[in-house]
Write an enzyme that holds these catalytic residues in place. Structure first.
Site, PDB file in Angstrom:
ATOM      1  N   GLU A 152      45.144 111.819 -59.211  1.00 31.58           N
ATOM      2  CA  GLU A 152      43.783 112.259 -59.537  1.00 31.58           C
ATOM      3  C   GLU A 152      43.802 113.691 -60.082  1.00 31.58           C
ATOM      4  O   GLU A 152      43.065 114.017 -61.009  1.00 31.58           O
ATOM      5  CB  GLU A 152      42.886 112.171 -58.292  1.00 31.58           C
ATOM      6  CG  GLU A 152      42.605 110.720 -57.909  1.00 31.58           C
ATOM      7  CD  GLU A 152      41.782 110.600 -56.643  1.00 31.58           C
ATOM      8  OE1 GLU A 152      42.286 111.039 -55.593  1.00 31.58           O
ATOM      9  OE2 GLU A 152      40.659 110.076 -56.699  1.00 31.58           O
ATOM     10  N   GLU A 188      45.449 104.012 -52.938  1.00 30.92           N
ATOM     11  CA  GLU A 188      44.604 104.267 -51.761  1.00 30.92           C
ATOM     12  C   GLU A 188      44.204 103.000 -51.011  1.00 30.92           C
ATOM     13  O   GLU A 188      44.161 102.997 -49.774  1.00 30.92           O
ATOM     14  CB  GLU A 188      43.341 105.038 -52.174  1.00 30.92           C
ATOM     15  CG  GLU A 188      43.561 106.521 -52.420  1.00 30.92           C
ATOM     16  CD  GLU A 188      44.015 106.851 -53.830  1.00 30.92           C
ATOM     17  OE1 GLU A 188      44.457 105.935 -54.553  1.00 30.92           O
ATOM     18  OE2 GLU A 188      43.942 108.032 -54.211  1.00 30.92           O
TER      19      GLU A 188
HETATM   20  C1  3H9 Z   1      45.202 109.725 -51.240  1.00 25.26           C
HETATM   21  O1  3H9 Z   1      45.838 110.408 -51.952  1.00 25.26           O
HETATM   22  C2  3H9 Z   1      43.715 109.752 -51.151  1.00 25.26           C
HETATM   23  C3  3H9 Z   1      43.048 110.592 -52.193  1.00 25.26           C
HETATM   24  O2  3H9 Z   1      42.431 109.802 -53.196  1.00 25.26           O
HETATM   25  C4  3H9 Z   1      41.990 111.350 -51.470  1.00 25.26           C
HETATM   26  C5  3H9 Z   1      41.377 112.387 -52.238  1.00 25.26           C
HETATM   27  C6  3H9 Z   1      42.218 113.576 -52.314  1.00 25.26           C
HETATM   28  N1  3H9 Z   1      51.381 111.899 -46.538  1.00 25.26           N
HETATM   29  O3  3H9 Z   1      58.419 106.983 -48.407  1.00 25.26           O
HETATM   30  P1  3H9 Z   1      59.490 107.969 -48.078  1.00 25.26           P
HETATM   31  C7  3H9 Z   1      56.412 111.111 -45.830  1.00 25.26           C
HETATM   32  S1  3H9 Z   1      45.926 108.621 -50.181  1.00 25.26           S
HETATM   33  C8  3H9 Z   1      52.167 112.294 -45.534  1.00 25.26           C
HETATM   34  O4  3H9 Z   1      60.496 107.562 -47.083  1.00 25.26           O
HETATM   35  P2  3H9 Z   1      60.577 107.748 -50.743  1.00 25.26           P
HETATM   36  C9  3H9 Z   1      56.998 109.859 -45.192  1.00 25.26           C
HETATM   37  O5  3H9 Z   1      56.321 109.525 -44.007  1.00 25.26           O
HETATM   38  C10 3H9 Z   1      47.669 108.851 -50.427  1.00 25.26           C
HETATM   39  N2  3H9 Z   1      53.492 111.999 -45.472  1.00 25.26           N
HETATM   40  O6  3H9 Z   1      60.230 108.506 -49.401  1.00 25.26           O
HETATM   41  C11 3H9 Z   1      58.434 110.286 -44.956  1.00 25.26           C
HETATM   42  O7  3H9 Z   1      58.447 111.119 -43.813  1.00 25.26           O
HETATM   43  P3  3H9 Z   1      59.652 111.052 -42.796  1.00 25.26           P
HETATM   44  C12 3H9 Z   1      48.129 108.098 -51.601  1.00 25.26           C
HETATM   45  C13 3H9 Z   1      54.000 111.273 -46.461  1.00 25.26           C
HETATM   46  O8  3H9 Z   1      61.355 108.709 -51.558  1.00 25.26           O
HETATM   47  C14 3H9 Z   1      58.736 111.174 -46.174  1.00 25.26           C
HETATM   48  O9  3H9 Z   1      57.455 111.594 -46.666  1.00 25.26           O
HETATM   49  N3  3H9 Z   1      49.547 108.221 -51.712  1.00 25.26           N
HETATM   50  C15 3H9 Z   1      53.229 110.810 -47.525  1.00 25.26           C
HETATM   51  O10 3H9 Z   1      61.140 106.409 -50.447  1.00 25.26           O
HETATM   52  C16 3H9 Z   1      59.469 110.451 -47.268  1.00 25.26           C
HETATM   53  O11 3H9 Z   1      58.749 109.285 -47.615  1.00 25.26           O
HETATM   54  C17 3H9 Z   1      50.407 107.296 -51.254  1.00 25.26           C
HETATM   55  O12 3H9 Z   1      50.021 106.293 -50.709  1.00 25.26           O
HETATM   56  C18 3H9 Z   1      51.850 111.146 -47.546  1.00 25.26           C
HETATM   57  N4  3H9 Z   1      51.032 110.759 -48.538  1.00 25.26           N
HETATM   58  O13 3H9 Z   1      59.183 107.480 -51.453  1.00 25.26           O
HETATM   59  C19 3H9 Z   1      51.867 107.571 -51.471  1.00 25.26           C
HETATM   60  N5  3H9 Z   1      54.015 110.084 -48.366  1.00 25.26           N
HETATM   61  O14 3H9 Z   1      60.854 111.468 -43.579  1.00 25.26           O
HETATM   62  C20 3H9 Z   1      52.659 107.301 -50.239  1.00 25.26           C
HETATM   63  C21 3H9 Z   1      55.252 110.115 -47.837  1.00 25.26           C
HETATM   64  O15 3H9 Z   1      59.235 111.974 -41.714  1.00 25.26           O
HETATM   65  N6  3H9 Z   1      54.042 107.671 -50.377  1.00 25.26           N
HETATM   66  N7  3H9 Z   1      55.249 110.824 -46.691  1.00 25.26           N
HETATM   67  O16 3H9 Z   1      59.710 109.596 -42.388  1.00 25.26           O
HETATM   68  C22 3H9 Z   1      54.963 106.929 -51.048  1.00 25.26           C
HETATM   69  O17 3H9 Z   1      54.637 105.938 -51.668  1.00 25.26           O
HETATM   70  C23 3H9 Z   1      56.405 107.337 -50.989  1.00 25.26           C
HETATM   71  O18 3H9 Z   1      56.553 108.224 -49.910  1.00 25.26           O
HETATM   72  C24 3H9 Z   1      56.967 108.031 -52.254  1.00 25.26           C
HETATM   73  C25 3H9 Z   1      58.411 108.521 -51.941  1.00 25.26           C
HETATM   74  C26 3H9 Z   1      57.008 107.013 -53.402  1.00 25.26           C
HETATM   75  C27 3H9 Z   1      56.124 109.202 -52.656  1.00 25.26           C
END
Ligand code: 3H9
Length: 691
Positions: free
Chosen positions: A109, A129
């Site tokens: 965004e 989301e």
């Molecule tokens: C949103 O944005 C709402 C908005 O519209 C609102 C308005 C602003 N938060 O997956 P990994 C941690 S909703 C906190 O193993 P990869 C994860 O827990 C959000 N922590 O790595 C892990 O921690 P740990 C929309 C997060 O390389 C570490 O990071 N976004 C978040 O395989 C590594 O993660 C999503 O849904 C987070 N948002 O993949 C994206 N994301 O090492 C969600 C990750 O302690 N994230 N962590 O276990 C992903 O899809 C993958 O993490 C990503 C990297 C592709 C980024």
């Protein structure tokens, strides 16, 4: 002395270009200090006469993964992402988003608020989301349709799909795919922008055809993980054509805030972290994975073929072994069928399919496994057969090769004991269809070495599975709970319910299928055999349901025989109620002297769920699963438990305690002699403490 907090946002200048670097490991989520830093720097740079262009760029492996979802449990602190977006739009200088890794959710965004978006070829962008039970909350539902039209925006937002940069460029949601160093490319790009501003908020929404719109909405509503969020996302996206931009953003934000506080979103966020935690084994954190360059699969049945495809899809060579040519040919046909359907369905090109098949080595000769680093046995579910296979494999495999069994119930230690390498033996329990289902139970035997487990976790990542560690015990985590649940549902039949009543109660709760429809699909003979195997150890004084045995004795093994709990006339896939089965059930009740009574759907649901919760507490106490959240991950990803309810234990932790304990009392009384009550109280407390 007070230590000064270093901001996760810094500015690096190169002549008149200002790089705003977001540095908030591991994924540059927009935590409060990031939001504060972005707002501060963008506002300051807007007024800085020495700066012509601003570039937003991520440090480390990614741009911005989105909001920090750990903050969603509490009220969000200012400044919020919409304030940053407003600052970018207000700024008269062009702002470029330079994307590598991922720009997701709030991260995308922010990118959409920029005047230009460039990305590396392997970068992904998207608004996932809804997979967390919310909708985009910072203008995503308004800016995206201004680039793609409403129909495509509905497809992208309601699926939460991560779009690779080349496709994103084709869709017009990024402006360029750049090779080489992203910062260098951004610098070159910035030079060409002059003073151009391009605010998406000022654009009109391109028209989508009625047909495209209807199809997008229909698809969105099909099998959605988070139905409320999907419904609200569609509304919000359609507002982009109905309401002025600013007004539509206010409606979007209100919906985001409301959904953020919902139980559905809390459940999906819990699962997000639970899935990542499941692969962590504290006592082997230091073990180094062994290299896996070649894999063997023994058995080319449905499971073996699916397992082989999982590895072929990941680009690994697979030696596939069968006992005779006919069985091997059938397996090959199955594997070719999977790839043919993949090509026909547009999921891969015929060239990709050929490349993968080229890595398959079918053979009848066990010695061909000598080069394999990992061999997975997927032969008939029988201890004696599996033990003899393990003996043969042990003799053929090279030192250090890992030997895994795909058994879904049997004792891994008993298999390991017939080999000379018990430390190299473990269970890898895939779920059917193995090339599609993400869940993988990694079964740790008493002797399994730490580096063997670490290797299994690394392999799971390579083949894109979701590993959960289980200890040895009948049925491990999933099948142990599922068996208890099924048996309890069968006891309800003897007390007065009928299969269709139980199934519809459970699907009304949200399960993908009811227990009896599942039984018919997977084949009742499997449960029958397991029950026969366990009969000698069963206490004859305890209640045990009888109807399944009667069905199997009558040759009713489920769909494959045209009849099971239901009837399947002319190869139908959906069963119809069979009065003959209901009569059989009535007869068993009469024989047991049970006066049949009617059940409400709610009663059925509570009793079934209480069974799952109780069994989970028992197996947690035995150490079969390491954490309550592991149980939920297994039930959601392998057994059709509704993700928006978080799994049986999360669901229980959100219900009034008295209601849960009352359901356990009902369960205990109905089961009677031999009922074992688990420490559910402790499990629920453990979960509530996490939140
Ligand atoms: C949103 O944005 C709402 C908005 O519209 C609102 C308005 C602003 N938060 O997956 P990994 C941690 S909703 C906190 O193993 P990869 C994860 O827990 C959000 N922590 O790595 C892990 O921690 P740990 C929309 C997060 O390389 C570490 O990071 N976004 C978040 O395989 C590594 O993660 C999503 O849904 C987070 N948002 O993949 C994206 N994301 O090492 C969600 C990750 O302690 N994230 N962590 O276990 C992903 O899809 C993958 O993490 C990503 C990297 C592709 C980024």
């Amino acid at each position: 002395m007070a230590t000064q907090q270093v901001s996760p946002v810094r500015v690096e200048r190169e002549d008149d270009i200002a790089f705003v670097v977001i540095d908030n490991p591991p994924v540059n989520a927009t935590s409060q200090p990031v939001r504060e830093g972005l707002l501060r720097e963008i506002s300051a740079l807007a007024d800085d006469a020495g700066v012509s262009t601003i570039v937003l760029i991520g440090a480390g492996k990614t741009f911005i993964a989105g909001a920090d979802i750990r903050e969603f449990d509490r009220p969000l602190r200012d400044p919020q992402v919409p304030a940053i977006i407003a600052a970018i739009e207000k700024c008269e200088k062009p702002v470029v988003a330079a994307i590598h890794g991922a720009a997701l959710g709030g991260g995308f965004e922010i990118a959409l608020a920029c005047d230009d978006r460039i990305a590396t070829p392997d970068a992904v962008v998207g608004l996932p989301e809804v997979t967390l039970g919310v909708i985009p909350g910072a203008g995503g539902t308004q800016r995206l349709p201004r680039l793609t039209g409403v129909a495509t925006a509905i497809e992208l937002i309601t699926s939460g799909r991560r779009v690779k940069a080349p496709e994103a460029q084709r869709l017009g949601i990024i402006d360029g795919v750049v090779s080489g160093d992203i910062r260098e490319a951004a610098r070159r790009h910035a030079r060409h922008l002059a003073k151009r501003k391009r605010r998406l908020s000022a654009l009109f929404v391109p028209v989508s055809s009625d047909e495209a719109l209807k199809k997008a909405i229909e698809n969105a509503n099909k099998g959605a993980r988070a139905r409320t969020a999907v419904k609200e996302a569609i509304e919000a996206i359609q507002n982009s054509e109905r309401l002025p931009f600013g007004e539509a953003c206010v409606v979007e934000r209100a919906s985001f805030q409301r959904l953020r506080e919902s139980e559905e979103s809390a459940a999906l966020r819990y699962l997000f972290f639970a899935e990542r935690e499941a692969a962590r084994i504290p006592d082997i954190a230091d073990a180094v994975a062994r290299p896996i360059a070649a894999v063997g699969v023994l058995g080319a049945g449905t499971m073996g073929s699916g397992i082989a495809v999982s590895f072929l899809d990941a680009g690994l060579p697979v030696t596939l072994i069968e006992q005779d040519q006919e069985a091997l040919d059938r397996g090959l046909e199955r594997i070719h069928g999977i790839y043919d359907r993949g090509v026909q369905g547009g999921r891969m090109t015929s060239q990709e399919a050929e490349q993968r098949l080229h890595q398959l080595r079918p053979t009848l000769d066990l010695k061909q496994l000598v080069q394999s680093d990992l061999v997975i046995e997927a032969v008939f579910e029988d201890m004696a057969i599996k033990q003899s296979v393990f003996r043969e494999l042990d003799a053929v495999l090279k030192g250090g090769a890992i030997l895994a069994s795909n058994t879904s119930y049997l004792n891994i230690d008993a298999l390991a004991s017939v080999t000379s390498r018990p430390a190299d033996v473990l269970g890898l329990h895939f779920f059917s269809p193995a090339n599609i289902m993400r869940l993988l139970e990694v079964v740790r035997g008493a002797a399994t070495a730490g580096d063997v487990l670490t290797t299994a976790l690394a392999v799971a990542k390579t083949i894109r599975k979701l590993p959960v560690i289980a200890r040895v015990g009948e049925g491990f985590i999933g099948n142990r709970i599922y068996s208890a649940y099924r048996i309890q549902c069968e006891l309800m039949l003897e007390e007065g319910a009928y299969p269709d009543e139980v199934d519809s109660a459970m699907t009304a709760f949200g399960l993908a299928m009811g227990p009896f429809a599942v039984g018919d699909l997977s084949g009742l003979d499997i449960s029958w055999r397991t029950r026969q195997r366990l009969a000698p150890t069963r206490d004859p004084k305890a209640r045990f349901p009888q109807v399944l045995d009667r069905l199997c004795e009558a040759g009713r093994f489920g769909q494959k025989t045209g009849a099971g709990w239901y009837r399947y006339p002319d190869g139908a896939r959906r069963g119809t109620v069979d009065p003959e089965v209901n009569a059989m059930i009535d007869k068993v009740s009469a024989e047991k002297g049970i006066t049949r009574r009617s059940f409400t759907a709610e009663e059925i649901q509570w009793r079934a769920l209480a069974t799952m919760i109780n069994e989970a507490a028992l197996l947690l106490a035995e150490g079969i699963a390491a954490r309550p959240s592991d149980v939920d991950v297994v039930l959601v990803n392998g057994y059709g438990f509704p993700p928006q309810k978080g799994g049986p234990l999360f669901w229980a932790s959100r219900r009034p305690r008295e209601q849960v304990f009352q359901a356990l009392d009902v369960l205990a009384a109905a089961t009677g002699y031999g009922f074992q009550r688990g420490g559910v109280e402790g499990v629920i407390e453990n979960l509530q403490k996490r939140e």
